[in-house]
Design a protein around this motif. Sequence first.
Motif, mmCIF file in Angstrom:
data_model
loop_
_atom_site.group_PDB
_atom_site.id
_atom_site.type_symbol
_atom_site.label_atom_id
_atom_site.label_comp_id
_atom_site.label_asym_id
_atom_site.label_seq_id
_atom_site.Cartn_x
_atom_site.Cartn_y
_atom_site.Cartn_z
ATOM 1 N N LYS A 76 92.910 102.299 23.248
ATOM 2 C CA LYS A 76 93.128 100.833 23.264
ATOM 3 C C LYS A 76 94.191 100.462 22.035
ATOM 4 N N TYR A 77 94.099 101.378 21.038
ATOM 5 C CA TYR A 77 94.864 101.406 19.753
ATOM 6 C C TYR A 77 96.230 101.730 20.059
ATOM 7 N N LEU A 78 96.683 102.808 20.916
ATOM 8 C CA LEU A 78 98.065 103.087 21.190
ATOM 9 C C LEU A 78 98.539 101.902 22.340
ATOM 10 N N ILE A 167 98.581 103.610 38.890
ATOM 11 C CA ILE A 167 99.075 104.418 37.716
ATOM 12 C C ILE A 167 98.425 103.375 36.493
ATOM 13 N N SER A 168 98.374 104.152 35.605
ATOM 14 C CA SER A 168 98.028 103.490 34.110
ATOM 15 C C SER A 168 99.048 102.386 33.809
ATOM 16 N N PRO A 169 98.803 101.308 33.237
ATOM 17 C CA PRO A 169 99.750 100.133 33.050
ATOM 18 C C PRO A 169 100.509 100.593 31.765
ATOM 19 N N LEU A 170 101.665 100.086 31.739
ATOM 20 C CA LEU A 170 102.635 100.004 30.301
ATOM 21 C C LEU A 170 102.840 101.597 30.171
ATOM 22 N N LEU A 171 102.628 102.442 30.841
ATOM 23 C CA LEU A 171 103.000 103.975 30.587
ATOM 24 C C LEU A 171 104.404 104.295 30.737
ATOM 25 N N LEU A 172 105.243 103.633 31.661
ATOM 26 C CA LEU A 172 106.413 103.828 31.690
ATOM 27 C C LEU A 172 107.429 102.939 30.868
ATOM 28 N N LEU A 173 106.908 101.893 30.285
ATOM 29 C CA LEU A 173 107.781 101.061 29.652
ATOM 30 C C LEU A 173 108.452 101.242 28.232
ATOM 31 N N PRO A 174 107.708 102.114 27.684
ATOM 32 C CA PRO A 174 108.275 102.558 26.444
ATOM 33 C C PRO A 174 109.719 103.375 26.605
ATOM 34 N N PHE A 175 109.620 104.217 27.543
ATOM 35 C CA PHE A 175 110.851 105.113 28.013
ATOM 36 C C PHE A 175 112.002 104.158 28.023
ATOM 37 N N ASN A 228 105.894 109.758 20.997
ATOM 38 C CA ASN A 228 104.398 110.058 20.243
ATOM 39 C C ASN A 228 103.341 109.279 20.978
ATOM 40 N N ASN A 229 103.534 108.098 21.142
ATOM 41 C CA ASN A 229 102.686 107.138 21.643
ATOM 42 C C ASN A 229 102.339 107.544 23.046
ATOM 43 N N VAL A 230 103.281 107.574 23.811
ATOM 44 C CA VAL A 230 103.267 107.724 25.110
ATOM 45 C C VAL A 230 102.577 109.305 25.467
ATOM 46 N N LYS A 231 103.002 110.232 24.628
ATOM 47 C CA LYS A 231 102.338 111.519 25.001
ATOM 48 C C LYS A 231 101.099 111.602 24.760
ATOM 49 N N ASP A 240 97.622 116.682 34.772
ATOM 50 C CA ASP A 240 98.430 117.434 35.493
ATOM 51 C C ASP A 240 99.746 116.568 35.042
ATOM 52 N N TYR A 241 100.459 116.863 34.064
ATOM 53 C CA TYR A 241 101.615 115.985 33.666
ATOM 54 C C TYR A 241 102.861 116.921 33.100
ATOM 55 N N ASP A 242 104.014 116.573 32.988
ATOM 56 C CA ASP A 242 105.015 117.312 32.316
ATOM 57 C C ASP A 242 105.917 116.382 31.753
ATOM 58 N N LEU A 243 106.280 116.376 30.275
ATOM 59 C CA LEU A 243 107.160 115.496 29.760
ATOM 60 C C LEU A 243 108.395 116.136 29.103
ATOM 61 N N LYS A 244 109.603 116.021 29.419
ATOM 62 C CA LYS A 244 110.708 116.720 28.887
ATOM 63 C C LYS A 244 111.591 115.720 28.305
ATOM 64 N N VAL A 245 112.088 116.099 27.079
ATOM 65 C CA VAL A 245 112.871 115.164 26.495
ATOM 66 C C VAL A 245 114.126 116.109 25.908
#
Length: 271
Positions: A76-78, A167-175, A228-231, A240-245
Amino acid sequence: MAVFFIDPIIYRWDGPTSPLYSPTSSFFFPLAFPVALMDIGFVSGAAIAIKQIRQQLRRAKVEQVLIREKLETELKYLRNQTNPHFLFNTLNNIYALARKKSEQTADAVMKLSKLLRFMLYEAAKPLISIDEEIRMLQDYIDLEKMRYNDKLTVSFQKDITDKQSSISPLLLLPFVENAFKHGASECRFASFIQIEMKLHDSILIFSVKNSKENTGSSTCLVEAIGLNNVKRQLELLYTDYDLKVLNETSVFIVLLTINLTTYAKNNLSYS
């Protein structure tokens, strides 16, 4: 236990045929007292063991509840961090349009109203459809494009086989938000943002590529404010996920792959 287990099986005390049997009163029988103590010990030990097991199970259940509540509070905080940050950036964009006395200001306010309605009602749900997430992203992109006009080229390509996947909401918006704020807004010349979303067999591949000037500040800002928030949200929500920057000289790339069927490994009940 004494009659049917301890005496006949442990002590093999079967009555008159037993070598330990005595016709005298059990009170004066020499082995009566230690045998009674052992009988009590067997029964008491079994009762204590059962009680300890029940207490351990109860403590483990309480610990699981506390851990889940802690994770739900953190989630909730995130998410609450995302909302004001998004609102602050969007109001800045509308302020810029208003200062130019742009005719698009009214449309921008209307789109902002739709986005706030989404965040108030839809984002409170643990899951939404991928179609709703796409519409929200498209509204945000349209709102941002009003500010840049021809200075910025934006593309949003979608290849979705099942628009009702959750999908969990607002997960993609920060990108997407970071691509505009720390990419396009910091470029003095023509810039671009390329967004691609693919969903096949519950595997979501989401990529955001934006041009940037090699000032050395973009990566720090993006890492501190958005990624960092999204991670952490990904750690809480999916197994099961993979995040590359990738921070190249003139391009910043984020590539996210999620197996949407692995949602809520911690059994969160966020609402």
